[in-house]
Design a protein around this motif. Sequence first.
Motif, mmCIF file in Angstrom:
data_model
loop_
_atom_site.group_PDB
_atom_site.id
_atom_site.type_symbol
_atom_site.label_atom_id
_atom_site.label_comp_id
_atom_site.label_asym_id
_atom_site.label_seq_id
_atom_site.Cartn_x
_atom_site.Cartn_y
_atom_site.Cartn_z
ATOM 1 N N GLU A 11 35.969 36.530 35.135
ATOM 2 C CA GLU A 11 35.658 36.231 36.537
ATOM 3 C C GLU A 11 34.562 35.170 36.605
ATOM 4 O OE1 GLU A 11 35.381 39.705 39.206
ATOM 5 O OE2 GLU A 11 35.807 40.912 37.434
ATOM 6 N N GLU A 12 34.858 34.080 37.287
ATOM 7 C CA GLU A 12 33.904 32.969 37.366
ATOM 8 C C GLU A 12 32.943 33.100 38.537
ATOM 9 O OE1 GLU A 12 36.165 29.420 37.418
ATOM 10 O OE2 GLU A 12 36.922 29.653 35.357
ATOM 11 N N GLY A 13 33.199 34.001 39.461
ATOM 12 C CA GLY A 13 32.317 34.168 40.617
ATOM 13 C C GLY A 13 32.722 35.387 41.413
ATOM 14 N N ASP A 14 32.040 35.599 42.536
ATOM 15 C CA ASP A 14 32.326 36.734 43.396
ATOM 16 C C ASP A 14 33.462 36.411 44.361
ATOM 17 O OD1 ASP A 14 30.283 38.191 42.247
ATOM 18 O OD2 ASP A 14 28.783 37.472 43.686
ATOM 19 N N GLY A 15 34.042 37.471 44.888
ATOM 20 C CA GLY A 15 34.972 37.306 46.001
ATOM 21 C C GLY A 15 36.441 37.391 45.670
ATOM 22 N N PHE A 25 48.543 46.113 45.462
ATOM 23 C CA PHE A 25 49.528 45.064 45.195
ATOM 24 C C PHE A 25 50.711 45.183 46.147
ATOM 25 C CE2 PHE A 25 53.476 43.707 43.156
ATOM 26 C CZ PHE A 25 53.176 42.397 42.820
ATOM 27 N N SER A 26 51.237 46.379 46.338
ATOM 28 C CA SER A 26 52.429 46.549 47.159
ATOM 29 C C SER A 26 52.145 46.432 48.656
ATOM 30 C CB SER A 26 53.082 47.903 46.865
ATOM 31 O OG SER A 26 52.180 48.960 47.133
ATOM 32 N N GLU A 27 50.928 46.795 49.097
ATOM 33 C CA GLU A 27 50.623 46.793 50.522
ATOM 34 C C GLU A 27 49.843 45.564 50.983
ATOM 35 O OE1 GLU A 27 51.663 48.971 52.689
ATOM 36 O OE2 GLU A 27 52.591 50.346 51.255
ATOM 37 N N ILE A 28 49.050 44.956 50.103
ATOM 38 C CA ILE A 28 48.134 43.910 50.545
ATOM 39 C C ILE A 28 48.349 42.569 49.832
ATOM 40 C CG2 ILE A 28 45.712 43.235 50.757
ATOM 41 C CD1 ILE A 28 46.392 45.427 52.647
ATOM 42 N N TYR A 45 43.934 36.440 45.386
ATOM 43 C CA TYR A 45 43.702 37.116 46.655
ATOM 44 C C TYR A 45 42.220 37.464 46.734
ATOM 45 C CZ TYR A 45 44.679 39.910 50.782
ATOM 46 O OH TYR A 45 44.722 40.383 52.064
ATOM 47 N N THR A 46 41.542 36.978 47.777
ATOM 48 C CA THR A 46 40.093 37.128 47.875
ATOM 49 C C THR A 46 39.710 38.191 48.901
ATOM 50 O OG1 THR A 46 39.795 35.476 49.608
ATOM 51 C CG2 THR A 46 39.878 34.679 47.322
ATOM 52 N N ARG A 47 38.435 38.570 48.851
ATOM 53 C CA ARG A 47 37.948 39.560 49.823
ATOM 54 C C ARG A 47 37.899 38.955 51.228
ATOM 55 N NH1 ARG A 47 31.844 39.804 47.379
ATOM 56 N NH2 ARG A 47 31.088 37.828 48.214
ATOM 57 N N ASP A 48 37.744 37.627 51.339
ATOM 58 C CA ASP A 48 37.780 37.002 52.661
ATOM 59 C C ASP A 48 39.162 37.154 53.284
ATOM 60 O OD1 ASP A 48 35.141 36.223 52.505
ATOM 61 O OD2 ASP A 48 35.602 34.247 51.680
ATOM 62 N N ASP A 49 40.222 37.033 52.456
ATOM 63 C CA ASP A 49 41.577 37.260 52.955
ATOM 64 C C ASP A 49 41.731 38.700 53.436
ATOM 65 O OD1 ASP A 49 42.349 34.650 52.234
ATOM 66 O OD2 ASP A 49 42.782 35.299 50.186
ATOM 67 N N LEU A 50 41.186 39.624 52.669
ATOM 68 C CA LEU A 50 41.323 41.051 52.989
ATOM 69 C C LEU A 50 40.539 41.425 54.236
ATOM 70 C CD1 LEU A 50 42.155 43.982 52.269
ATOM 71 C CD2 LEU A 50 40.116 44.083 50.812
ATOM 72 N N GLU A 51 39.330 40.902 54.370
ATOM 73 C CA GLU A 51 38.448 41.374 55.425
ATOM 74 C C GLU A 51 38.847 40.900 56.808
ATOM 75 O OE1 GLU A 51 34.547 40.487 53.939
ATOM 76 O OE2 GLU A 51 34.866 41.838 52.242
#
Length: 367
Positions: A19-23, A143-146, A153-159
């Motif tokens: 992992e190169e960074g957060d998120g 994976f199947s739902e989101i 896939y980032t946390r910004d996409d999720l939030e």
Amino acid sequence: MGLGSFIKKQFIDILQWNEEGDGVLAYRYPMQDFEIQYGASLTVRESQMALFINEGQIADVFGAGMHKLTTQTLPVLTYLKNWDKLFESPFKSDVYFFSTRVQLGRKWGTPQPITIRDADFGMVRMRAFGVYSYKLVDPKLFFSEISGTREVYTRDDLELQLRNLVVSTMTSVLGGSGVPFLDMAGNQGLMGQKINEALVPVFAKYGLELDNFAVENISLPEELQKAIDTRISMGMIGNMQTYTQYQAAQAIPLAAQNEGGLAGIGAGMAAGVGVGQVMAGAMTNALGLGGVAAAPAGAGVVIGGDGGMGVGVMAGGVQQPIPQAVPADPNSPQAKLGQLKGLLDQGLISQADYDSAKAEVLKKLIG
């Protein structure tokens, strides 16, 4: 497949995600024109999980550790591909890595006021904001739902989705709780706990675990806040008739100190006709002289030789002195609100402390 084509193929001996960074929550390992060597090493770090996908079907899940990829460590993939025990050839499979670290300090808020039914004020439109934290615990569900087959896939996409879930769940919880707004504003910790309990199963549906949920502020639209402030002021004034009488009594010595004294109020005051009767009646009620007979026509206000300090009321031919004002009760709600405002203005308490303490006082005042 010819020998030349086979030689050109590239094989993977080690699969890992640095992992190169957060998120980033989900990362698909690049597999174009690559095949995984039988017996290759899969490294999954403590804050990760890995998922193998075969032709769109979820196969094996790996937790933290170093795994040698064989038919023994890939039982589901072995079954899906119908490998026999002698399988030792390179193979293709989509591999996804997932970050399972706690995502801290994520912000939530109501972009528009939400409407709830309130026991004290009827329908109330309120805003709220705060922070929450969560982590990914079930990569299959996620994976199947989101996330699906996206490369990253980032946390910004999720939030973007989570914030809507938070607000809709919060609206449902507050709308059905029956807790008055003043109680919610005075106990934000309890409010956050109730919303947290309702959100846990919502997050779990997507393979997530809600770690913490906190309400930092609750506020009302400006127009509703003004209406509440007006109601609070009326509660602090008490009986409006008594307050008006008190104001009339206060105006008399102030007028006497002005240039011209009471003469400035009007000739009718000096004559004691009409206006004098009204003022005498107001003063009688305001100063508790209900037991004295009403003054006859022409009764007025007597000004002492000190230019207005010795004010009395002529009732039945007897000058009645004005009682001294009763000192304010330092334990009254009004006094406590004034003390809280003073502490806030001096920077001795925070705005949040002031709002919480004010809500408690007002609840007792108008309850």
